[in-house]
Scaffold this motif. Sequence first.
Motif, PDB file in Angstrom:
ATOM      1  N   PRO A  12      52.395 -33.601 -40.367  1.00  8.07           N
ATOM      2  CA  PRO A  12      52.691 -33.354 -39.195  1.00  8.07           C
ATOM      3  C   PRO A  12      50.654 -32.260 -39.104  1.00  8.07           C
ATOM      4  O   PRO A  12      50.189 -32.178 -39.887  1.00  8.07           O
ATOM      5  N   SER A  13      51.471 -32.138 -37.768  1.00 10.37           N
ATOM      6  CA  SER A  13      50.273 -31.358 -36.743  1.00 10.37           C
ATOM      7  C   SER A  13      50.162 -29.831 -37.345  1.00 10.37           C
ATOM      8  O   SER A  13      50.885 -29.514 -37.765  1.00 10.37           O
ATOM      9  N   ALA A  14      48.780 -29.896 -37.723  1.00  6.90           N
ATOM     10  CA  ALA A  14      48.598 -28.160 -38.254  1.00  6.90           C
ATOM     11  C   ALA A  14      47.638 -27.813 -37.837  1.00  6.90           C
ATOM     12  O   ALA A  14      46.045 -29.193 -37.222  1.00  6.90           O
ATOM     13  N   THR A  15      46.900 -26.858 -37.119  1.00  7.58           N
ATOM     14  CA  THR A  15      45.567 -26.417 -36.898  1.00  7.58           C
ATOM     15  C   THR A  15      44.317 -26.061 -38.159  1.00  7.58           C
ATOM     16  O   THR A  15      44.645 -25.677 -39.685  1.00  7.58           O
ATOM     17  N   PRO A  16      43.488 -26.891 -37.975  1.00  2.00           N
ATOM     18  CA  PRO A  16      42.247 -26.982 -39.148  1.00  2.00           C
ATOM     19  C   PRO A  16      41.402 -25.751 -39.549  1.00  2.00           C
ATOM     20  O   PRO A  16      41.882 -24.722 -38.547  1.00  2.00           O
ATOM     21  N   LEU A  17      41.040 -25.710 -40.283  1.00  2.00           N
ATOM     22  CA  LEU A  17      39.808 -24.359 -40.729  1.00  2.00           C
ATOM     23  C   LEU A  17      39.571 -24.548 -40.094  1.00  2.00           C
ATOM     24  O   LEU A  17      38.599 -25.373 -39.933  1.00  2.00           O
ATOM     25  N   SER A  18      38.402 -22.934 -40.000  1.00  2.00           N
ATOM     26  CA  SER A  18      37.625 -23.280 -38.727  1.00  2.00           C
ATOM     27  C   SER A  18      36.419 -23.330 -40.177  1.00  2.00           C
ATOM     28  O   SER A  18      35.274 -23.712 -39.799  1.00  2.00           O
ATOM     29  N   ASN A  19      36.383 -23.100 -41.134  1.00  2.00           N
ATOM     30  CA  ASN A  19      35.442 -23.552 -42.121  1.00  2.00           C
ATOM     31  C   ASN A  19      36.709 -24.058 -43.243  1.00  2.00           C
ATOM     32  O   ASN A  19      37.470 -23.819 -44.246  1.00  2.00           O
ATOM     33  N   PRO A  20      35.625 -25.333 -43.714  1.00  2.00           N
ATOM     34  CA  PRO A  20      36.892 -26.280 -44.954  1.00  2.00           C
ATOM     35  C   PRO A  20      36.150 -25.897 -45.678  1.00  2.00           C
ATOM     36  O   PRO A  20      35.465 -24.666 -46.729  1.00  2.00           O
ATOM     37  N   ILE A  21      36.580 -25.793 -46.482  1.00  2.00           N
ATOM     38  CA  ILE A  21      37.425 -26.039 -48.314  1.00  2.00           C
ATOM     39  C   ILE A  21      37.254 -27.030 -49.398  1.00  2.00           C
ATOM     40  O   ILE A  21      38.307 -27.989 -48.935  1.00  2.00           O
ATOM     41  N   THR A  22      35.526 -26.686 -50.093  1.00  6.43           N
ATOM     42  CA  THR A  22      35.325 -28.318 -50.682  1.00  6.43           C
ATOM     43  C   THR A  22      35.246 -27.183 -52.122  1.00  6.43           C
ATOM     44  O   THR A  22      34.491 -26.752 -52.357  1.00  6.43           O
ATOM     45  N   VAL A  23      36.322 -27.920 -52.859  1.00 11.56           N
ATOM     46  CA  VAL A  23      36.471 -27.546 -53.935  1.00 11.56           C
ATOM     47  C   VAL A  23      35.511 -28.455 -55.342  1.00 11.56           C
ATOM     48  O   VAL A  23      34.612 -28.619 -56.164  1.00 11.56           O
ATOM     49  N   VAL A  24      36.301 -29.890 -55.273  1.00  6.52           N
ATOM     50  CA  VAL A  24      35.820 -30.552 -55.367  1.00  6.52           C
ATOM     51  C   VAL A  24      34.821 -32.239 -55.183  1.00  6.52           C
ATOM     52  O   VAL A  24      33.873 -32.058 -55.865  1.00  6.52           O
ATOM     53  N   SER A  25      35.323 -32.036 -54.119  1.00 11.73           N
ATOM     54  CA  SER A  25      33.858 -33.585 -53.270  1.00 11.73           C
ATOM     55  C   SER A  25      34.484 -33.224 -51.829  1.00 11.73           C
ATOM     56  O   SER A  25      36.248 -33.003 -51.258  1.00 11.73           O
ATOM     57  N   SER A  26      33.628 -33.208 -50.951  1.00  9.23           N
ATOM     58  CA  SER A  26      34.072 -33.225 -49.471  1.00  9.23           C
ATOM     59  C   SER A  26      34.284 -34.670 -48.812  1.00  9.23           C
ATOM     60  O   SER A  26      35.132 -34.867 -48.065  1.00  9.23           O
ATOM     61  N   GLN A  27      34.284 -35.605 -50.580  1.00  7.07           N
ATOM     62  CA  GLN A  27      35.502 -36.580 -49.936  1.00  7.07           C
ATOM     63  C   GLN A  27      36.614 -36.800 -49.933  1.00  7.07           C
ATOM     64  O   GLN A  27      37.244 -37.677 -49.089  1.00  7.07           O
ATOM     65  N   TYR A 156      47.536 -20.406 -51.138  1.00  8.81           N
ATOM     66  CA  TYR A 156      47.366 -19.253 -50.510  1.00  8.81           C
ATOM     67  C   TYR A 156      44.779 -19.330 -50.887  1.00  8.81           C
ATOM     68  O   TYR A 156      44.831 -19.194 -51.898  1.00  8.81           O
ATOM     69  N   SER A 157      44.444 -19.477 -49.690  1.00  8.69           N
ATOM     70  CA  SER A 157      42.694 -18.772 -50.248  1.00  8.69           C
ATOM     71  C   SER A 157      42.255 -17.531 -49.916  1.00  8.69           C
ATOM     72  O   SER A 157      44.240 -16.264 -50.075  1.00  8.69           O
ATOM     73  N   LYS A 158      41.689 -17.151 -50.090  1.00  4.04           N
ATOM     74  CA  LYS A 158      41.287 -15.682 -50.369  1.00  4.04           C
ATOM     75  C   LYS A 158      41.632 -14.559 -49.491  1.00  4.04           C
ATOM     76  O   LYS A 158      42.251 -13.586 -50.040  1.00  4.04           O
ATOM     77  N   VAL A 186      48.896 -30.319 -47.890  1.00  4.19           N
ATOM     78  CA  VAL A 186      47.930 -30.414 -47.854  1.00  4.19           C
ATOM     79  C   VAL A 186      46.938 -29.620 -46.645  1.00  4.19           C
ATOM     80  O   VAL A 186      47.389 -30.546 -45.485  1.00  4.19           O
ATOM     81  N   TYR A 187      46.381 -28.479 -46.255  1.00  9.04           N
ATOM     82  CA  TYR A 187      46.305 -28.618 -44.676  1.00  9.04           C
ATOM     83  C   TYR A 187      45.233 -28.976 -44.213  1.00  9.04           C
ATOM     84  O   TYR A 187      44.021 -29.664 -45.151  1.00  9.04           O
ATOM     85  N   PRO A 188      44.192 -29.453 -43.039  1.00 16.38           N
ATOM     86  CA  PRO A 188      43.515 -29.765 -42.913  1.00 16.38           C
ATOM     87  C   PRO A 188      42.527 -29.229 -42.828  1.00 16.38           C
ATOM     88  O   PRO A 188      42.399 -28.155 -43.001  1.00 16.38           O
TER      89      PRO A 188
END
Length: 213
Positions: A12-27, A156-158, A186-188
Amino acid sequence: MSFSVPMPSAGPSATPLSNPITVVSSQFLASYPVDLYISEKLITIKEGAFTVTNVDGEVMFTVKGSFFSLHDTRQLLDSAGTPILTFRQKIISIHRRWEVYRGDSSSSKDLLFSAKKSGLVQFKTELDVFLATNTKEDQHDFKVKGSFRDKACTIYSKDNTIIGQMHKDVSIKNSILGKDVFSVTVYPQVDFAFIVAAVVILHEINQDRSGKD
């Protein structure tokens, strides 16, 4: 290193975060919401036996572990069986801390993050997640709230932004004997391998609470 993981279809549609969250890999980032389905084997000689698929039924990850080890260990594997993450529970930890390492490593230099219960007494499980760079752990980097037993949780993020949610998917008719199926959204621009890892840890800590340690 690139892993053998098919890109998931859009949810479903959702607004992407302004700053991507990468913990494991950007892949494991997508510019759209990602729906994943996790099936848990209810009868197995191994703990942590999960299969993660996308909406098209393609296997993206598997989670495997074993009763027979000094440490409780799990591994997140790609579709070719290559280890992406290794989970290890600390033997002495009143907060049930789990540590997550890159690949099949258990070296401190490959530690990505750790997670533990936020408090000793909880009616609903709540986890604090700390990135490896957050050595002081004055504040969590992510928070997980919910219950694996109820197949419902929110990550949740910080800054208290929702980045992922798990829920029982009643629309799926489970045709495979001995499996329980639930979905994770998982959100965009959020690392979906990290969200799967957080759900795995929630499961393990809930198992501890139910006397299945």
